[in-house]
Motif scaffolding. Structure first.
Motif, PDB file in Angstrom:
ATOM      1  N   LYS A  48       0.828  -1.208   0.000  1.00  0.00           N
ATOM      2  CA  LYS A  48       0.000   0.000   0.000  1.00  0.00           C
ATOM      3  C   LYS A  48       0.860   1.254   0.000  1.00  0.00           C
ATOM      4  O   LYS A  48       2.061   1.206   0.286  1.00  0.00           O
ATOM      5  CB  LYS A  48      -0.964   0.008   1.181  1.00  0.00           C
ATOM      6  CG  LYS A  48      -0.330   0.215   2.541  1.00  0.00           C
ATOM      7  CD  LYS A  48      -1.390   0.116   3.626  1.00  0.00           C
ATOM      8  CE  LYS A  48      -0.813   0.351   5.003  1.00  0.00           C
ATOM      9  NZ  LYS A  48      -0.750   1.768   5.385  1.00  0.00           N
ATOM     10  N   LEU A  49       0.181   2.335  -0.317  1.00  0.00           N
ATOM     11  CA  LEU A  49       0.822   3.639  -0.331  1.00  0.00           C
ATOM     12  C   LEU A  49       0.747   4.225   1.079  1.00  0.00           C
ATOM     13  O   LEU A  49      -0.281   4.100   1.750  1.00  0.00           O
ATOM     14  CB  LEU A  49       0.035   4.514  -1.307  1.00  0.00           C
ATOM     15  CG  LEU A  49       0.707   5.713  -1.959  1.00  0.00           C
ATOM     16  CD1 LEU A  49       1.950   5.289  -2.714  1.00  0.00           C
ATOM     17  CD2 LEU A  49      -0.290   6.367  -2.915  1.00  0.00           C
ATOM     18  N   ASN A  50       1.833   4.849   1.520  1.00  0.00           N
ATOM     19  CA  ASN A  50       1.792   5.583   2.779  1.00  0.00           C
ATOM     20  C   ASN A  50       2.549   6.891   2.583  1.00  0.00           C
ATOM     21  O   ASN A  50       3.244   7.055   1.588  1.00  0.00           O
ATOM     22  CB  ASN A  50       2.398   4.745   3.914  1.00  0.00           C
ATOM     23  CG  ASN A  50       1.871   5.168   5.277  1.00  0.00           C
ATOM     24  OD1 ASN A  50       1.227   6.212   5.423  1.00  0.00           O
ATOM     25  ND2 ASN A  50       2.141   4.355   6.280  1.00  0.00           N
ATOM     26  N   GLY A  51       2.412   7.796   3.519  1.00  0.00           N
ATOM     27  CA  GLY A  51       3.111   9.067   3.356  1.00  0.00           C
ATOM     28  C   GLY A  51       2.753  10.049   4.433  1.00  0.00           C
ATOM     29  O   GLY A  51       2.035   9.718   5.380  1.00  0.00           O
ATOM     30  N   ARG A  52       3.302  11.234   4.299  1.00  0.00           N
ATOM     31  CA  ARG A  52       2.931  12.297   5.219  1.00  0.00           C
ATOM     32  C   ARG A  52       2.907  13.632   4.468  1.00  0.00           C
ATOM     33  O   ARG A  52       3.623  13.817   3.491  1.00  0.00           O
ATOM     34  CB  ARG A  52       3.831  12.357   6.456  1.00  0.00           C
ATOM     35  CG  ARG A  52       5.315  12.303   6.225  1.00  0.00           C
ATOM     36  CD  ARG A  52       6.081  12.272   7.540  1.00  0.00           C
ATOM     37  NE  ARG A  52       6.245  13.617   8.072  1.00  0.00           N
ATOM     38  CZ  ARG A  52       5.690  14.058   9.206  1.00  0.00           C
ATOM     39  NH1 ARG A  52       4.983  13.281   9.966  1.00  0.00           N
ATOM     40  NH2 ARG A  52       5.853  15.310   9.604  1.00  0.00           N
ATOM     41  N   ILE A  53       2.081  14.531   4.942  1.00  0.00           N
ATOM     42  CA  ILE A  53       2.007  15.864   4.356  1.00  0.00           C
ATOM     43  C   ILE A  53       2.103  16.904   5.454  1.00  0.00           C
ATOM     44  O   ILE A  53       1.833  16.619   6.629  1.00  0.00           O
ATOM     45  CB  ILE A  53       0.699  16.097   3.561  1.00  0.00           C
ATOM     46  CG1 ILE A  53      -0.535  15.796   4.418  1.00  0.00           C
ATOM     47  CG2 ILE A  53       0.687  15.298   2.274  1.00  0.00           C
ATOM     48  CD1 ILE A  53      -1.839  16.274   3.783  1.00  0.00           C
ATOM     49  N   TRP A  54       2.485  18.088   5.037  1.00  0.00           N
ATOM     50  CA  TRP A  54       2.524  19.222   5.965  1.00  0.00           C
ATOM     51  C   TRP A  54       2.337  20.508   5.157  1.00  0.00           C
ATOM     52  O   TRP A  54       2.480  20.497   3.931  1.00  0.00           O
ATOM     53  CB  TRP A  54       3.856  19.252   6.732  1.00  0.00           C
ATOM     54  CG  TRP A  54       5.068  19.340   5.863  1.00  0.00           C
ATOM     55  CD1 TRP A  54       5.687  20.474   5.396  1.00  0.00           C
ATOM     56  CD2 TRP A  54       5.818  18.229   5.320  1.00  0.00           C
ATOM     57  NE1 TRP A  54       6.763  20.131   4.603  1.00  0.00           N
ATOM     58  CE2 TRP A  54       6.868  18.779   4.546  1.00  0.00           C
ATOM     59  CE3 TRP A  54       5.704  16.844   5.416  1.00  0.00           C
ATOM     60  CZ2 TRP A  54       7.790  17.978   3.870  1.00  0.00           C
ATOM     61  CZ3 TRP A  54       6.630  16.052   4.741  1.00  0.00           C
ATOM     62  CH2 TRP A  54       7.658  16.616   3.981  1.00  0.00           C
ATOM     63  N   ILE A  55       1.995  21.572   5.853  1.00  0.00           N
ATOM     64  CA  ILE A  55       1.871  22.887   5.226  1.00  0.00           C
ATOM     65  C   ILE A  55       3.117  23.675   5.578  1.00  0.00           C
ATOM     66  O   ILE A  55       3.570  23.670   6.721  1.00  0.00           O
ATOM     67  CB  ILE A  55       0.593  23.609   5.731  1.00  0.00           C
ATOM     68  CG1 ILE A  55      -0.650  22.850   5.237  1.00  0.00           C
ATOM     69  CG2 ILE A  55       0.564  25.058   5.266  1.00  0.00           C
ATOM     70  CD1 ILE A  55      -1.960  23.305   5.878  1.00  0.00           C
ATOM     71  N   GLU A  56       3.729  24.295   4.567  1.00  0.00           N
ATOM     72  CA  GLU A  56       4.970  25.027   4.819  1.00  0.00           C
ATOM     73  C   GLU A  56       4.910  26.401   4.174  1.00  0.00           C
ATOM     74  O   GLU A  56       4.103  26.649   3.278  1.00  0.00           O
ATOM     75  CB  GLU A  56       6.177  24.241   4.278  1.00  0.00           C
ATOM     76  CG  GLU A  56       6.178  24.055   2.782  1.00  0.00           C
ATOM     77  CD  GLU A  56       7.374  23.250   2.279  1.00  0.00           C
ATOM     78  OE1 GLU A  56       7.893  22.401   3.008  1.00  0.00           O
ATOM     79  OE2 GLU A  56       7.782  23.494   1.133  1.00  0.00           O
ATOM     80  N   LEU A  95       2.818  23.578   9.697  1.00  0.00           N
ATOM     81  CA  LEU A  95       1.702  22.839  10.282  1.00  0.00           C
ATOM     82  C   LEU A  95       1.693  21.422   9.719  1.00  0.00           C
ATOM     83  O   LEU A  95       1.608  21.245   8.504  1.00  0.00           O
ATOM     84  CB  LEU A  95       0.395  23.558   9.898  1.00  0.00           C
ATOM     85  CG  LEU A  95      -0.856  23.274  10.713  1.00  0.00           C
ATOM     86  CD1 LEU A  95      -0.685  23.739  12.158  1.00  0.00           C
ATOM     87  CD2 LEU A  95      -2.055  23.985  10.100  1.00  0.00           C
ATOM     88  N   ILE A 141      -7.643  18.647   4.726  1.00  0.00           N
ATOM     89  CA  ILE A 141      -6.709  18.264   3.660  1.00  0.00           C
ATOM     90  C   ILE A 141      -6.120  16.880   3.940  1.00  0.00           C
ATOM     91  O   ILE A 141      -5.907  16.087   3.028  1.00  0.00           O
ATOM     92  CB  ILE A 141      -5.602  19.333   3.501  1.00  0.00           C
ATOM     93  CG1 ILE A 141      -6.225  20.651   3.039  1.00  0.00           C
ATOM     94  CG2 ILE A 141      -4.522  18.869   2.532  1.00  0.00           C
ATOM     95  CD1 ILE A 141      -5.254  21.814   2.970  1.00  0.00           C
ATOM     96  N   LEU A 150      -8.391  14.234   2.755  1.00  0.00           N
ATOM     97  CA  LEU A 150      -8.287  14.108   1.291  1.00  0.00           C
ATOM     98  C   LEU A 150      -7.034  13.314   0.912  1.00  0.00           C
ATOM     99  O   LEU A 150      -7.050  12.518  -0.031  1.00  0.00           O
ATOM    100  CB  LEU A 150      -8.241  15.497   0.632  1.00  0.00           C
ATOM    101  CG  LEU A 150      -9.504  16.353   0.765  1.00  0.00           C
ATOM    102  CD1 LEU A 150      -9.257  17.761   0.251  1.00  0.00           C
ATOM    103  CD2 LEU A 150     -10.655  15.701  -0.004  1.00  0.00           C
ATOM    104  N   PHE A 151      -5.948  13.543   1.659  1.00  0.00           N
ATOM    105  CA  PHE A 151      -4.699  12.809   1.409  1.00  0.00           C
ATOM    106  C   PHE A 151      -4.888  11.319   1.700  1.00  0.00           C
ATOM    107  O   PHE A 151      -4.432  10.458   0.945  1.00  0.00           O
ATOM    108  CB  PHE A 151      -3.579  13.411   2.261  1.00  0.00           C
ATOM    109  CG  PHE A 151      -2.248  12.715   2.139  1.00  0.00           C
ATOM    110  CD1 PHE A 151      -1.667  12.493   0.901  1.00  0.00           C
ATOM    111  CD2 PHE A 151      -1.566  12.296   3.273  1.00  0.00           C
ATOM    112  CE1 PHE A 151      -0.434  11.856   0.786  1.00  0.00           C
ATOM    113  CE2 PHE A 151      -0.336  11.671   3.170  1.00  0.00           C
ATOM    114  CZ  PHE A 151       0.230  11.444   1.927  1.00  0.00           C
ATOM    115  N   PHE A 183      -6.739   9.881  -1.111  1.00  0.00           N
ATOM    116  CA  PHE A 183      -5.804   9.733  -2.237  1.00  0.00           C
ATOM    117  C   PHE A 183      -4.988   8.443  -2.081  1.00  0.00           C
ATOM    118  O   PHE A 183      -4.856   7.652  -3.015  1.00  0.00           O
ATOM    119  CB  PHE A 183      -4.877  10.954  -2.286  1.00  0.00           C
ATOM    120  CG  PHE A 183      -3.750  10.847  -3.284  1.00  0.00           C
ATOM    121  CD1 PHE A 183      -3.901  11.317  -4.586  1.00  0.00           C
ATOM    122  CD2 PHE A 183      -2.533  10.284  -2.926  1.00  0.00           C
ATOM    123  CE1 PHE A 183      -2.864  11.211  -5.509  1.00  0.00           C
ATOM    124  CE2 PHE A 183      -1.498  10.173  -3.844  1.00  0.00           C
ATOM    125  CZ  PHE A 183      -1.665  10.640  -5.137  1.00  0.00           C
TER     126      PHE A 183
END
Lengths: 114, 114
Positions: free
Chosen positions: A7-15, A22, A97, A100-101, A104
């Motif tokens: 599976k796909l995994n990941g992380r996001i942040w606001i910069e 954040l 968000i 939504l990620f 995705f």
């Protein structure tokens, strides 16, 4: 052969131009401050030092349009920390968000053919 | 106030139950092996040790359906490493999903209102 365990995994942040503003950790910190009314309590719950938590809060306070946490000093048992309307908006916006990620990742996990 | 400098950033990887299998670094490693025909050269280009590169390749070889890199030992200047069809497919598959992830980040960066 495609494995169902893949599976796909990941992380996001606001910069901004200066770096991360954040992400999941800071949002959790804000939520715990909101629940406990205390930066110190929130830091303890997350296994970080008060200094580290305070620096994360201060960085958000400086980098967002308005402060996300306001500290009221003094009183019995130390000061009380309050997550502002801007802070609550930041929590909600990041979680929106982030959901939504996750959608995705779920969607594209199914497609992976390795 | 929303700043135009604010944007979404992040990273994704493909994992199985044992952990990460394929991410931006491993894909870059595979591409550099393909270009140079050498794990040692690819490792040097990426500033990692041969041992570290070899371990990443070995982990992919074991965890994907078929090996991604085959090493032909010996000869002048050491052995030659070849990225297999499975390896090339892994590169293409990750890059495809990674492009979708970039599209996702671009799209939602515009929406952030903090």
């Amino acid at each position: 052969m495609s494995s169902s365990k893949i599976k796909l995994n990941g992380r996001i942040w606001i910069e901004n131009a200066d770096g991360p503003m954040l992400g999941p950790g800071r949002v959790e910190l804000l939520e715990r401050i909101q629940q406990s009314g205390s930066i110190r309590q929130a830091a303890m719950q997350m296994g970080m030092s008060y200094r580290q938590a305070w620096q994360l809060v201060d960085h958000m306070n400086v980098n967002l349009a308005d402060p996300v946490v306001i500290s009221h000093r003094g009183g019995k048992g130390g000061g009380k920390a309050e997550v502002t309307a801007t802070g609550q908006k930041a929590i909600a916006e990041f979680k929106r968000i982030h959901q939504l990620f996750h959608d995705f990742m779920d969607q594209h996990s199914k497609e992976i053919d390795l």
